[in-house]
Design a protein around this motif. Structure first.
Motif, short mmCIF file in Angstrom:
data_model
loop_
_atom_site.label_atom_id
_atom_site.label_comp_id
_atom_site.label_asym_id
_atom_site.label_seq_id
_atom_site.Cartn_x
_atom_site.Cartn_y
_atom_site.Cartn_z
N VAL A 63 0.59 -1.13 0.04
CA VAL A 63 0.05 -0.38 -0.36
C VAL A 63 0.93 1.00 0.03
O VAL A 63 1.05 2.13 -0.89
N LEU A 64 1.49 1.18 0.54
CA LEU A 64 2.87 2.16 1.31
C LEU A 64 3.15 2.59 -0.63
O LEU A 64 3.20 3.95 -0.81
N LEU A 65 4.11 1.61 -1.66
CA LEU A 65 4.47 1.63 -2.17
C LEU A 65 4.16 2.44 -3.80
O LEU A 65 4.25 1.91 -4.86
N ALA A 66 2.42 1.78 -3.00
CA ALA A 66 1.80 1.63 -4.33
C ALA A 66 1.82 1.04 -6.04
O ALA A 66 1.79 0.77 -6.65
N VAL A 67 1.96 -0.82 -5.16
CA VAL A 67 2.68 -2.19 -6.02
C VAL A 67 2.02 -3.14 -5.65
O VAL A 67 0.84 -2.59 -4.43
N SER A 68 1.91 -4.06 -5.63
CA SER A 68 1.40 -5.45 -5.50
C SER A 68 1.69 -5.89 -4.53
O SER A 68 3.13 -5.84 -4.10
N GLU A 69 1.51 -6.79 -3.62
CA GLU A 69 2.24 -7.84 -2.66
C GLU A 69 3.21 -8.30 -3.22
O GLU A 69 3.77 -8.87 -2.75
N GLY A 70 3.22 -8.88 -4.38
CA GLY A 70 4.01 -9.56 -5.33
C GLY A 70 5.02 -8.94 -5.81
O GLY A 70 5.96 -9.68 -5.65
N ARG A 71 5.15 -7.94 -5.89
CA ARG A 71 5.57 -7.24 -6.11
C ARG A 71 7.29 -6.07 -5.19
O ARG A 71 8.36 -6.51 -5.69
N VAL A 72 6.19 -6.55 -4.39
CA VAL A 72 7.02 -6.06 -3.06
C VAL A 72 7.68 -8.02 -2.45
O VAL A 72 8.96 -7.43 -2.40
N ARG A 73 7.08 -8.67 -3.05
CA ARG A 73 7.37 -9.70 -2.41
C ARG A 73 8.97 -10.29 -3.63
O ARG A 73 10.08 -11.13 -3.40
N GLN A 74 8.95 -9.50 -4.77
CA GLN A 74 9.83 -9.73 -5.64
C GLN A 74 10.84 -9.60 -4.99
O GLN A 74 12.59 -9.15 -5.33
N LYS A 75 10.58 -7.52 -4.34
CA LYS A 75 12.00 -7.06 -4.38
C LYS A 75 12.95 -7.55 -3.13
O LYS A 75 13.93 -7.56 -3.49
N VAL A 76 12.11 -8.43 -2.36
CA VAL A 76 12.23 -8.63 -1.65
C VAL A 76 13.53 -9.56 -1.62
O VAL A 76 14.57 -10.10 -1.69
N SER A 77 13.45 -10.50 -2.46
CA SER A 77 13.59 -11.77 -3.35
C SER A 77 15.45 -10.95 -3.93
O SER A 77 16.11 -11.97 -4.18
N GLU A 78 15.40 -9.81 -4.42
CA GLU A 78 15.84 -9.69 -5.19
C GLU A 78 16.48 -8.67 -4.13
O GLU A 78 18.44 -7.93 -4.83
N GLY A 79 16.73 -8.56 -3.68
CA GLY A 79 17.82 -8.04 -2.05
C GLY A 79 17.54 -6.27 -2.36
O GLY A 79 17.60 -5.15 -1.75
N ARG A 80 15.97 -5.67 -2.96
CA ARG A 80 16.02 -4.44 -3.13
C ARG A 80 15.85 -3.66 -1.44
O ARG A 80 15.03 -3.15 -1.26
N LEU A 81 14.14 -4.89 -1.43
CA LEU A 81 14.03 -4.28 -0.06
C LEU A 81 14.19 -5.26 0.53
O LEU A 81 14.66 -6.46 0.65
N TYR A 82 14.56 -5.40 2.54
CA TYR A 82 15.25 -6.04 3.53
C TYR A 82 14.18 -6.84 4.26
O TYR A 82 12.80 -5.77 4.38
N ALA A 83 13.50 -8.18 4.39
CA ALA A 83 12.48 -8.39 5.53
C ALA A 83 13.29 -9.25 6.75
O ALA A 83 13.77 -10.21 6.02
N ILE A 84 12.51 -9.26 7.57
CA ILE A 84 12.51 -10.77 9.07
C ILE A 84 11.80 -11.10 8.36
O ILE A 84 10.55 -10.85 8.03
N ARG A 85 11.71 -12.14 9.28
CA ARG A 85 10.62 -12.96 9.54
C ARG A 85 9.78 -13.07 11.32
O ARG A 85 10.31 -12.70 11.96
N GLY A 86 8.75 -11.91 10.59
CA GLY A 86 7.31 -12.29 11.90
C GLY A 86 7.75 -13.69 13.07
O GLY A 86 8.10 -14.61 12.21
N ARG A 87 6.61 -13.04 13.80
CA ARG A 87 6.62 -14.38 14.42
C ARG A 87 6.01 -16.38 14.37
O ARG A 87 6.11 -16.92 14.55
N ASN A 88 4.67 -15.24 13.22
CA ASN A 88 4.19 -16.60 12.72
C ASN A 88 5.12 -17.37 11.12
O ASN A 88 4.24 -17.78 9.86
#
Length: 167
Positions: A63-88
């Motif tokens: 929502v913040l980036l005005a892109v799809s959730e799939g695009r966010v996941r793609q950016k994470v897999s490309e290393g363009r965005l950094y993600a950690i794993r939450g509790r679940n």
């Protein structure tokens, strides 16, 4: 094969050093106090909990980036965005890499250069702490953080070599 190395608690951590060596180590910030180690671990755990609690979900980042959730996941897999794993096990994206308007110009380029395995607290500290190599202009008395450098329109090429040195 490493054989014979001590494991577990060391009764006298200062035992193998001369007084001159101990002096140099203490001047460099090393503490032999076991409680100080516990405090450091507690501080790091607290910082990690804060990073995780305030991190964006994939949906919130989309929502913040005005892109799809799939695009966010793609950016994470490309290393363009950094993600950690939450509790679940869900991906959470620490807030330091975003501005109110979305991404920070140059952050994705810098993020791609971060070596794999960097601890989330170390990464946040890097982006939020003043760096002695980054000044907004020659008259500045204090350095700025890599995040502030990028927010001010600084060239990401100044941050990239610093990001490569993490670990």
């Amino acid at each position: 094969l490493l054989v014979g190395l001590p494991v577990g608690r060391v009764e006298d951590p200062e035992g193998g050093f001369t007084s001159a060596e101990l002096s140099v180590l203490r001047e460099g910030g090393l503490s032999f106090d076991a409680s100080e180690y516990g405090n450091q671990v507690s501080r790091t755990a607290s910082k990690y909990a804060a990073i995780s609690a305030s991190a964006l979900t994939v949906r919130e980042a989309a929502v913040l980036l005005a892109v799809s959730e799939g695009r966010v996941r793609q950016k994470v897999s490309e290393g363009r965005l950094y993600a950690i794993r939450g509790r679940n096990g869900e991906r959470r994206l620490p807030r330091f890499q975003f501005s109110q308007g979305g991404t920070i110009e140059g952050m994705q380029e810098a993020m791609r250069e971060v070596p794999p395995g960097v601890h989330p607290v170390s990464l946040q500290n890097f982006f939020l702490s003043p760096n002695p190599d980054l000044y907004l202009d020659a008259k500045e008395e204090r350095p700025v953080s890599p995040r502030d450098w990028l927010l001010s329109g600084g060239d990401p090429r100044a941050v990239i070599p610093l990001a490569r040195e993490l670990l």
